[in-house]
Design an enzyme around this catalytic site. Structure first.
Site, PDB file in Angstrom:
ATOM      1  N   ASP A 105      41.205  74.229  79.199  1.00  0.00           N
ATOM      2  CA  ASP A 105      41.850  74.940  78.089  1.00  0.00           C
ATOM      3  C   ASP A 105      40.830  75.174  76.995  1.00  0.00           C
ATOM      4  OD1 ASP A 105      43.397  76.009  76.159  1.00  0.00           O
ATOM      5  OD2 ASP A 105      44.946  74.460  76.206  1.00  0.00           O
ATOM      6  N   CYS A 110      44.389  81.789  71.666  1.00  0.00           N
ATOM      7  CA  CYS A 110      44.228  81.340  73.038  1.00  0.00           C
ATOM      8  C   CYS A 110      43.838  82.447  74.001  1.00  0.00           C
ATOM      9  CB  CYS A 110      45.486  80.621  73.521  1.00  0.00           C
ATOM     10  SG  CYS A 110      46.963  81.626  73.378  1.00  0.00           S
ATOM     11  N   HIS A 138      51.287  80.260  75.562  1.00  0.00           N
ATOM     12  CA  HIS A 138      49.897  79.856  75.587  1.00  0.00           C
ATOM     13  C   HIS A 138      49.228  80.480  76.804  1.00  0.00           C
ATOM     14  CE1 HIS A 138      46.583  77.440  74.322  1.00  0.00           C
ATOM     15  NE2 HIS A 138      46.546  76.685  75.416  1.00  0.00           N
TER      16      HIS A 138
END
Lengths: 658, 315
Positions: free
Chosen positions: A463, A403, A447
């Site tokens: 995202d 991420c 995250h």
């Protein structure tokens, strides 16, 4: 009372010692554990092999040696860890000089102190259970030395268990009513909070990798009302805007308190129980509608405590999952477009290309996500190390990352394309504990995602990880780990196939359930036992209708409660005891049946006399009464064991009708 | 009996039933006293009968001896009776130049010590020692008393002038104490008509031989006393110790006496196990003479004991 403890007494004391020291073993230096074990071994050898025990002089020398060693280890003999270490060391030595009953009992009591020492480290549920066990064992030890010899071990265990059981109601009253001290129970010393992990203030690609491995819970959430779907649960902790090409960080200045937004739709209300993190971050669901009294606002709609938190915290607030933020101030806009001078030309060129295709921020973002999807990018928890220009290397060479890599690259590209963008650090998803209907968010759920500014809508969450590994968002971080274990590349399978691939085996499922129930037990323990603060106590007692609470009143209530329990116990002791002998129980049942017809046996009336009287009154029942009485007399007063006839009696009494 | 024996040998039961029937033909309307006397004999104890003269004490003793085929001696206790009059004397024989022991009346299988409280304590204790030890020591020689050996002592509790009532410690030597009591109307009518009583004694033949009696005595000890029954006996004894109505509680010897008497009573009832009813049946006879009512407690001993038995539940 035995004048000196015997060998068996020492077996129980060894067991007490081991149980009491065990919770503290992890924090004790190895040499001390060894010294303690050696002392116990020496005692054992002297009892069983006739080894000589050290004299007074040697014992004094050993004592001085231990004090010095502890001092050298910790630089002090005071404080939590050195204190426990000293106590354990000296108790080991104590074993070498226990002779009388007094020494023995004193040692048992001192081991209670060692046990309490473990609570300075943590106040976990298992420690509570372990304490009960250890106390029970120590009780057996004490029962052994003060009871007449020859008592069966089972009887001692039973006696000890009974004592503990009798103490439980007292414990409960004391727990509920004893005046609570504001703050921590023992005023933990400053060294109590070493070695905790959590999100970092500065993000460098790779720094979250270590978090991904840790399944330690970060916080737990209970929702009032329905729980939103996992993919919508973005817990923001930090908003990072400043970058030098390698790392991302927060702006130095505190956010203005007037950062506002317009909530759309219904808010979600929830309570977070945050594990201690040594950090002030306060994870909240996008976007928090209010600031709880213990927190304050930071930039980008994040919240934090006024100081770093060393203990578990609980807070409740509302969030709006859908929102619209106001237009950007020019300086804010500049901050969210900031890029280092040395941003690579390849990156700038890529962004330029997208901007030429469309000036619409969302279209640019879509182009970037399509790029990640189509250009053979791979999501992995173990990406290669990146060098001088991580964004460039990641985008054009390695194309492997998690991420952080995707988000950092995405935000860089957006800024290069003239779209204000920033990184949000926090947690995504979590694990639903169906047992307690709450959400566990672990450190592995940490995250990073991006927000871009869209005219009219304000900040919009994007995202980029979702483009490469939708499993991460749809199913959770656990799914990724399981996929990796099975050698599946994230994003390569259809959703149904993914679910099938990560299906748990039967044993794993049992394990998972056990874990979830254990987690629920722990959460309840912390919320209701460890977290039973002065405020909670006041709320509880006010709920019972006690109005204003002072500690004088509490102590009075405690005394009255204790007396009430004592009285209840005495009444219980005097209660009519149920008959334990099965034969007698059957006969009493028979008598109760007859009593219903008015034929009541006097307490002093013999069975034979009673049978005669009853047969006289109820001639119709005389044969049955005769049979049952004869059988009963034979079983109760006759010689020999007649277990078969017990059944006959039981059936006869059961069949007896008046 | 409605709830009859389970496993007792039939001969013993028949013999005992026969004895009771036989004695009952002479001692009219006194089955309970007869049974108690017989139980006392079977339990190897000694019997004390307290009552007025003419109530049939002597007849009971005689008929017992006769029905059981026991050798019978009667000693009338008077204030000038000496120990040697009971135990016997050693007399110098000039021809052999030796002392020869001449056994006294105590050397019988059934001894009736009539009006024992009229003799001096010294004489009383001579008899009581012999009862306890079942032997007589005279001039350094010990002579065993015959087997079986059974003493029935009588005392008149009401006319106390010129008597030496047995002290409590001596009363304890008697397993049972009974009172004859007046006969009921029917029995008295039978007596008046010339049936029963001492006149019919002559016609009485023994039912068993002394060896059989010894065997029955051994059988008493084998009558089973289960744990709950021992609990009951202990509860009773404890009650006398805690009960405010008595000056002192019962001794352990009294507990044993209660058990043995109850065993004998059970055997008489034809059972091989003791029931709480057996304990209750012999209770008053065993306990009453061993207990002294506390100073300020009203009611006779027997009433107190009856109340005691009612206050203790059967476990």
């Amino acid at each position: 009372m035995n004048p000196a403890p015997d060998r068996e007494a020492f077996y129980w004391l060894y067991l007490t010692a081991v149980c009491a020291v065990l919770p503290a073993v992890a924090q004790l230096p190895l040499w001390l554990v060894a010294a303690f074990s050696l002392s116990l071994g020496w005692r054992f050898a002297s009892d069983h092999r006739g080894w000589r025990r050290p004299g007074r002089a040697l014992r004094t020398l050993l004592l001085i040696a231990i004090v010095i060693a502890v001092y050298r280890q910790y630089g002090s003999v005071l404080g939590r860890e050195p204190g426990v270490a000293l106590l354990v060391g000296l108790l080991g030595l104590k074993f070498l000089e226990i002779r009388t009953l007094r020494d023995y009992l004193l040692s048992v009591f001192l081991f209670y102190l060692v046990l309490l020492g473990a609570y300075l480290q943590e106040q976990a549920l298992w420690l509570g259970a372990w304490t009960l066990l250890t106390v029970s064992i120590s009780l057996v030890a004490m029962i052994h030395v003060v009871q007449p010899r020859g008592l069966a071990t089972r009887a001692k265990l039973k006696h000890a268990a009974l004592l503990v059981a009798k103490a439980l109601p007292l414990m409960l009253v004391a727990y509920l009513l004893f005046p609570r001290i504001q703050g921590t129970l023992w005023g933990l010393p400053a060294d109590a909070h070493a070695g905790l992990t959590g999100l970092s203030e500065i993000m460098r690609p790779g720094s979250i990798n270590s978090l991904s491995e840790s399944t330690a819970p970060a916080f737990r959430v209970t929702f009032e009302g329905a729980m939103p779907p996992l993919r919508d649960l973005y817990w923001r902790s930090l908003v990072l805007t400043k970058t030098d090409g390698h790392s991302w960080s927060r702006p130095r200045a505190f956010a203005a308190a007037d950062e506002s937004f317009e909530g759309l739709g219904e808010p979600v209300r929830y309570t977070v129980t945050l594990e201690s993190s040594n950090k002030p971050w306060m994870p909240v669901l996008d976007l928090p509608a209010e600031i709880p009294p213990e927190g304050r606002a930071r930039n980008g709609y994040t919240l934090e405590f006024r100081m770093a938190m060393h203990e578990r915290q609980t807070y409740t607030l509302n969030s709006y999952p859908r929102y619209r933020t106001p237009p950007l101030e020019p300086e804010e806009r500049a901050a969210n477009l900031q890029l280092p001078e040395e941003t690579s030309p390849r990156v700038r060129a890529l962004a330029e290309r997208w901007r030429h295709e469309s000036t619409e921020p969302l279209a640019v973002a879509r182009a970037a996500l399509a790029h990640f999807r189509q250009e053979n990018f791979v999501y992995t928890l173990k990406p290669p190390l990146l060098g001088a220009d991580p964004v460039d290397e990641f985008l054009f060479d390695t194309r492997r990352g998690f991420c952080e890599h995707y988000t950092a690259a995405f935000v860089t590209l957006m800024r290069a394309a003239g779209v204000p963008a920033r990184i949000v650090n926090g947690y995504q998803g979590g694990e639903v504990n169906a047992a307690g209907n709450y959400l566990i968010v672990r450190q592995s759920d940490a995250h990073a995602w991006a927000e871009i500014w869209v005219p009219g809508d304000g900040w919009v969450r994007v995202d980029p990880t979702n483009a490469v590994a939708p499993e991460r968002i749809e199913i959770g971080s656990d799914a990724l780990r399981r996929l990796a274990e099975r050698g599946v590349v994230p994003g390569s399978l259809a959703p149904a196939a993914v679910l099938k691939a990560i299906e748990l085996s039967g044993l794993d499922r049992v394990f998972l359930h056990t874990r979830l129930y254990w987690d629920l037990a722990n959460l309840s323990w912390y919320r209701w036992v460890v977290g039973y603060s002065k405020q909670r106590q006041e709320r509880f007692l006010t709920g019972l209708g006690f109005g204003e609470i002072s500690w004088e009143k509490l102590l009075t209530a405690l005394g009255v409660g204790g007396l009430a329990i004592l009285l209840a116990y005495l009444v219980w002791q005097w209660r009519p005891r149920p008959e334990r002998d099965p034969v007698q129980a059957q006969y009493l049942r028979f008598c109760r049946k007859l009593a219903r017809t008015g034929l009541v046996r006097a307490a002093h009336e013999g069975p034979l006399d009673f049978a005669r009287r009853a047969s006289g009154t109820r001639a119709d029942l005389a044969p049955t009464i005769g049979d049952i009485t004869r059988l009963y007399l034979k079983l109760r007063y006759g010689p020999g064991e007649l277990s078969g006839e017990r059944q006959v009696l039981k059936r006869a009494v059961a069949a007896f009708r008046v | 009996m409605a709830f009859a024996p389970e496993r007792q040998s039939a001969p013993a039961r028949d013999a005992l039933d026969a004895i009771i029937t036989r004695i009952g033909q002479v001692v009219l309307g006194k089955e309970r006293q007869v049974r108690l006397a017989l139980a006392c004999l079977l339990a190897r104890g000694h019997l004390l009968i307290e009552d007025l003269p003419g109530m049939g004490k002597t007849t009971l003793a005689q008929v017992l001896a006769q029905a059981l085929g026991l050798q019978f001696k009667r000693i009338q206790f008077t204030s000038d009776l000496l120990p040697a009059d009971i135990l016997g004397v050693s007399i110098y024989q000039p021809d052999t130049k030796n002392f020869v022991f001449h056994p006294g009346p105590v050397f019988a299988q059934l001894v009736l010590a009539d009006e024992i409280n009229r003799a001096t304590p010294k004489t009383q204790s001579a008899l009581l020692e012999a009862m306890e030890e079942r032997q007589v020591t005279s001039e350094g020689r010990t002579v065993k008393l015959p087997e079986p050996f059974f003493v029935i002592a009588t005392q008149n509790p009401h006319h106390l002038i010129g008597t030496f009532p047995l002290p409590e410690s001596q009363l304890d030597r008697f397993l049972l104490r009974i009172e004859m009591g007046y006969p009921d109307r029917a029995a008295e009518r039978q007596l008046l008509k010339g049936r029963g009583g001492r006149e019919s004694l002559a016609a009485l033949t023994p039912v068993i031989r002394p060896e059989q009696l010894l065997a029955l005595q051994q059988q008493v000890a084998r009558v089973h006393a289960a744990e709950p029954l021992l609990d009951y006996i202990q509860n009773l004894i404890e009650a006398t110790r805690k009960h405010g109505a008595f000056a002192e509680g019962l001794s352990p010897r009294a507990g044993l006496a209660l058990l043995h008497a109850a065993q004998a009573w059970a055997l008489l009832a034809g059972r091989d196990m003791v029931l709480p009813e057996d304990v209750q049946a012999v209770g008053a006879a065993v306990i009453a003479h061993r207990l002294q009512p506390a100073k300020d407690v009203a009611g006779g001993r027997d009433a107190l004991v009856a109340r005691l038995l009612e206050s203790v539940p059967i476990p």
